[in-house]
Design an enzyme around this catalytic site. Structure first.
Site, PDB file in Angstrom:
ATOM      1  CE  LYS A  71      -2.027  -1.112   3.890  1.00 33.71           C
ATOM      2  NZ  LYS A  71      -1.337  -2.391   4.175  1.00 33.71           N
TER       3      LYS A  71
ATOM      4  NE  ARG B 243      -4.491  -1.476  10.024  1.00 28.35           N
ATOM      5  CZ  ARG B 243      -3.426  -1.032   9.369  1.00 28.35           C
ATOM      6  NH1 ARG B 243      -3.461   0.102   8.725  1.00 28.35           N
ATOM      7  NH2 ARG B 243      -2.341  -1.747   9.367  1.00 28.35           N
TER       8      ARG B 243
ATOM      9  NE  ARG C  56       7.786  -2.399   6.140  1.00 31.42           N
ATOM     10  CZ  ARG C  56       6.462  -2.408   6.264  1.00 31.42           C
ATOM     11  NH1 ARG C  56       5.728  -1.753   5.394  1.00 31.42           N
ATOM     12  NH2 ARG C  56       5.889  -3.064   7.238  1.00 31.42           N
TER      13      ARG C  56
ATOM     14  NE  ARG D 171       6.313  -0.409   9.982  1.00 32.34           N
ATOM     15  CZ  ARG D 171       5.170  -0.379   9.305  1.00 32.34           C
ATOM     16  NH1 ARG D 171       5.081   0.328   8.198  1.00 32.34           N
ATOM     17  NH2 ARG D 171       4.118  -1.039   9.730  1.00 32.34           N
TER      18      ARG D 171
ATOM     19  NE  ARG E 176       2.064  -5.007  11.057  1.00 30.68           N
ATOM     20  CZ  ARG E 176       3.085  -4.576  10.322  1.00 30.68           C
ATOM     21  NH1 ARG E 176       4.305  -4.979  10.590  1.00 30.68           N
ATOM     22  NH2 ARG E 176       2.863  -3.750   9.326  1.00 30.68           N
TER      23      ARG E 176
HETATM   24  P1  AP5 Z   1       4.890  -1.583   1.831  1.00 29.38           P
HETATM   25  O1  AP5 Z   1       4.543  -0.753   0.638  1.00 29.38           O
HETATM   26  O2  AP5 Z   1       5.650  -0.911   2.931  1.00 29.38           O
HETATM   27  O3  AP5 Z   1       3.592  -2.346   2.358  1.00 29.38           O
HETATM   28  P2  AP5 Z   1       2.322  -1.809   3.143  1.00 29.38           P
HETATM   29  O4  AP5 Z   1       1.131  -2.497   2.575  1.00 29.38           O
HETATM   30  O5  AP5 Z   1       2.305  -0.308   3.165  1.00 29.38           O
HETATM   31  O6  AP5 Z   1       2.639  -2.421   4.558  1.00 29.38           O
HETATM   32  P3  AP5 Z   1       2.531  -1.834   6.020  1.00 29.38           P
HETATM   33  O7  AP5 Z   1       3.266  -2.809   6.892  1.00 29.38           O
HETATM   34  O8  AP5 Z   1       3.013  -0.406   6.108  1.00 29.38           O
HETATM   35  O9  AP5 Z   1       1.043  -1.876   6.257  1.00 29.38           O
HETATM   36  P4  AP5 Z   1       0.331  -2.001   7.564  1.00 29.38           P
HETATM   37  O10 AP5 Z   1      -1.027  -1.769   7.056  1.00 29.38           O
HETATM   38  O11 AP5 Z   1       0.493  -3.210   8.372  1.00 29.38           O
HETATM   39  O12 AP5 Z   1       1.060  -0.914   8.488  1.00 29.38           O
HETATM   40  P5  AP5 Z   1       0.680   0.559   8.938  1.00 29.38           P
HETATM   41  O13 AP5 Z   1       1.890   1.361   8.942  1.00 29.38           O
HETATM   42  O14 AP5 Z   1      -0.530   1.040   8.199  1.00 29.38           O
HETATM   43  O15 AP5 Z   1       5.715  -2.853   1.293  1.00 29.38           O
HETATM   44  C1  AP5 Z   1       6.245  -3.812   2.202  1.00 29.38           C
HETATM   45  C2  AP5 Z   1       7.648  -4.274   1.700  1.00 29.38           C
HETATM   46  O16 AP5 Z   1       7.498  -4.980   0.460  1.00 29.38           O
HETATM   47  C3  AP5 Z   1       8.612  -3.106   1.403  1.00 29.38           C
HETATM   48  O17 AP5 Z   1       9.910  -3.501   1.745  1.00 29.38           O
HETATM   49  C4  AP5 Z   1       8.501  -2.902  -0.120  1.00 29.38           C
HETATM   50  O18 AP5 Z   1       9.707  -2.410  -0.649  1.00 29.38           O
HETATM   51  C5  AP5 Z   1       8.207  -4.323  -0.605  1.00 29.38           C
HETATM   52  N1  AP5 Z   1       7.302  -4.350  -1.762  1.00 29.38           N
HETATM   53  C6  AP5 Z   1       6.216  -3.550  -1.955  1.00 29.38           C
HETATM   54  N2  AP5 Z   1       5.595  -3.893  -3.108  1.00 29.38           N
HETATM   55  C7  AP5 Z   1       6.278  -4.946  -3.620  1.00 29.38           C
HETATM   56  C8  AP5 Z   1       6.113  -5.772  -4.781  1.00 29.38           C
HETATM   57  N3  AP5 Z   1       5.102  -5.586  -5.644  1.00 29.38           N
HETATM   58  N4  AP5 Z   1       6.996  -6.776  -5.006  1.00 29.38           N
HETATM   59  C9  AP5 Z   1       8.009  -6.995  -4.133  1.00 29.38           C
HETATM   60  N5  AP5 Z   1       8.231  -6.262  -3.020  1.00 29.38           N
HETATM   61  C10 AP5 Z   1       7.380  -5.240  -2.761  1.00 29.38           C
HETATM   62  O19 AP5 Z   1       0.161   0.281  10.448  1.00 29.38           O
HETATM   63  C11 AP5 Z   1       1.069  -0.019  11.483  1.00 29.38           C
HETATM   64  C12 AP5 Z   1       0.294  -0.131  12.797  1.00 29.38           C
HETATM   65  O20 AP5 Z   1      -0.326   1.132  13.109  1.00 29.38           O
HETATM   66  C13 AP5 Z   1      -0.867  -1.142  12.806  1.00 29.38           C
HETATM   67  O21 AP5 Z   1      -0.424  -2.466  13.094  1.00 29.38           O
HETATM   68  C14 AP5 Z   1      -1.769  -0.563  13.910  1.00 29.38           C
HETATM   69  O22 AP5 Z   1      -1.280  -0.867  15.190  1.00 29.38           O
HETATM   70  C15 AP5 Z   1      -1.628   0.940  13.679  1.00 29.38           C
HETATM   71  N6  AP5 Z   1      -2.658   1.472  12.755  1.00 29.38           N
HETATM   72  C16 AP5 Z   1      -2.437   2.045  11.540  1.00 29.38           C
HETATM   73  N7  AP5 Z   1      -3.600   2.398  10.975  1.00 29.38           N
HETATM   74  C17 AP5 Z   1      -4.580   2.059  11.850  1.00 29.38           C
HETATM   75  C18 AP5 Z   1      -5.989   2.155  11.811  1.00 29.38           C
HETATM   76  N8  AP5 Z   1      -6.649   2.682  10.758  1.00 29.38           N
HETATM   77  N9  AP5 Z   1      -6.693   1.678  12.871  1.00 29.38           N
HETATM   78  C19 AP5 Z   1      -6.072   1.156  13.949  1.00 29.38           C
HETATM   79  N10 AP5 Z   1      -4.722   1.031  14.036  1.00 29.38           N
HETATM   80  C20 AP5 Z   1      -3.980   1.484  12.992  1.00 29.38           C
END
Ligand code: AP5
Length: 217
Positions: free
Chosen positions: A13, A87, A126, A159, A170
């Site tokens: 994402k 979410r 990552r 991270r 997660r």
């Molecule tokens: P990346 O693009 O970083 O993936 P992502 O989907 O953004 O993953 P996240 O881990 O950031 O999502 P998340 O939803 O768990 O975390 P968030 O920060 O929102 O890609 C991942 C890796 O793969 C990278 O190394 C990239 O280079 C590689 N890659 C990407 N695309 C690729 C491809 N096509 N092929 C190969 N490699 C690829 O949330 C963190 C925490 O915050 C949550 O656990 C929760 O505690 C809290 N939180 C956040 N939002 C909320 C909410 N709305 N409600 C409640 N708690 C929340």
């Protein structure tokens, strides 16, 4: 244009949102990034969110909804892309209310669909830049110089929630609380599904094609 990008942790994402922002001039509203900034800044919200984030659980809805409603109300007229929000179904309902109050509507909901076995490798590999937020991968999207951000040369970090144990939690959290959000949007409109198992460039070109069609380009 106002877009929501849905998908499991590690679906890509953040990677795709950054490209969309660059191409279409939208604001990137990432709930995870906003929470991490609050943590780094030692705010009350950051302190409250910390234990949930480190254990792979969701931060309570009331904190998130207030944080994201504020971000949306301050977003520019050019539009935004939502990453990591909503979410839960409750967050999706609250988002609908906030948009209605602001006289705004969502133009596209994209779901990045990916198999669980690909996710672990993506997340444990990552690395991100603590200064500008650029995201890399030790195998798939390597920086030009080992361990250094291409944009500003800052040392890349892993991270704390990207350990195998927290990733497992997660994913459980995702299936219990976030996957129903896809169903919510399917019932209320249209969700465009993209195969997130492809290369980042292949996904971007499908995504841009979809968004260009929506924008009438
Ligand atoms: P990346 O693009 O970083 O993936 P992502 O989907 O953004 O993953 P996240 O881990 O950031 O999502 P998340 O939803 O768990 O975390 P968030 O920060 O929102 O890609 C991942 C890796 O793969 C990278 O190394 C990239 O280079 C590689 N890659 C990407 N695309 C690729 C491809 N096509 N092929 C190969 N490699 C690829 O949330 C963190 C925490 O915050 C949550 O656990 C929760 O505690 C809290 N939180 C956040 N939002 C909320 C909410 N709305 N409600 C409640 N708690 C929340």
């Amino acid at each position: 244009m106002r877009i929501i990008i849905l998908g499991a942790p590690g679906a890509g994402k953040g990677t795709q949102c950054k490209r969309v922002v660059e191409k279409y001039g939208l604001q990137h509203l990432s709930s995870g990034d906003i929470l991490r900034k609050n943590r780094a800044g030692g705010t009350e919200l950051g302190k409250k969110a910390q234990s949930y984030m480190d254990s792979g659980k969701l931060v309570p809805d009331d904190l998130i909804v207030e944080m994201m409603a504020t971000a949306i109300s301050q977003s520019p007229d050019t539009g935004f892309v939502l990453d990591g929000f909503p979410r839960t179904v409750n967050q999706a309902e609250e988002l609908d209310k906030a948009l209605e109050a602001d006289g705004k509507k969502i133009d596209a909901i994209i779901n990045l669909k990916i198999e669980d076995d690909v996710i672990l490798g993506r997340m444990t590999g990552r690395r991100s830049c603590p200064k500008c937020g650029a995201v890399y991968h030790i195998k798939n999207l390597k920086p030009k110089a080992d361990g250094k951000c291409d944009k500003d040369g800052t040392g890349l970090i892993q991270r704390p929630d990207d350990t195998p144990e927290v990733v497992k939690q997660r994913l459980e959290t995702y299936y219990e609380q976030t996957e129903p959000v896809v169903g919510y949007y399917k019932n209320n409109g249209c969700v465009i599904v993209l195969d997130a198992g492809k290369s980042a460039d292949a996904i971007s070109s499908e995504l841009f094609e979809t968004l260009d069609a929506l924008a009438g380009n």
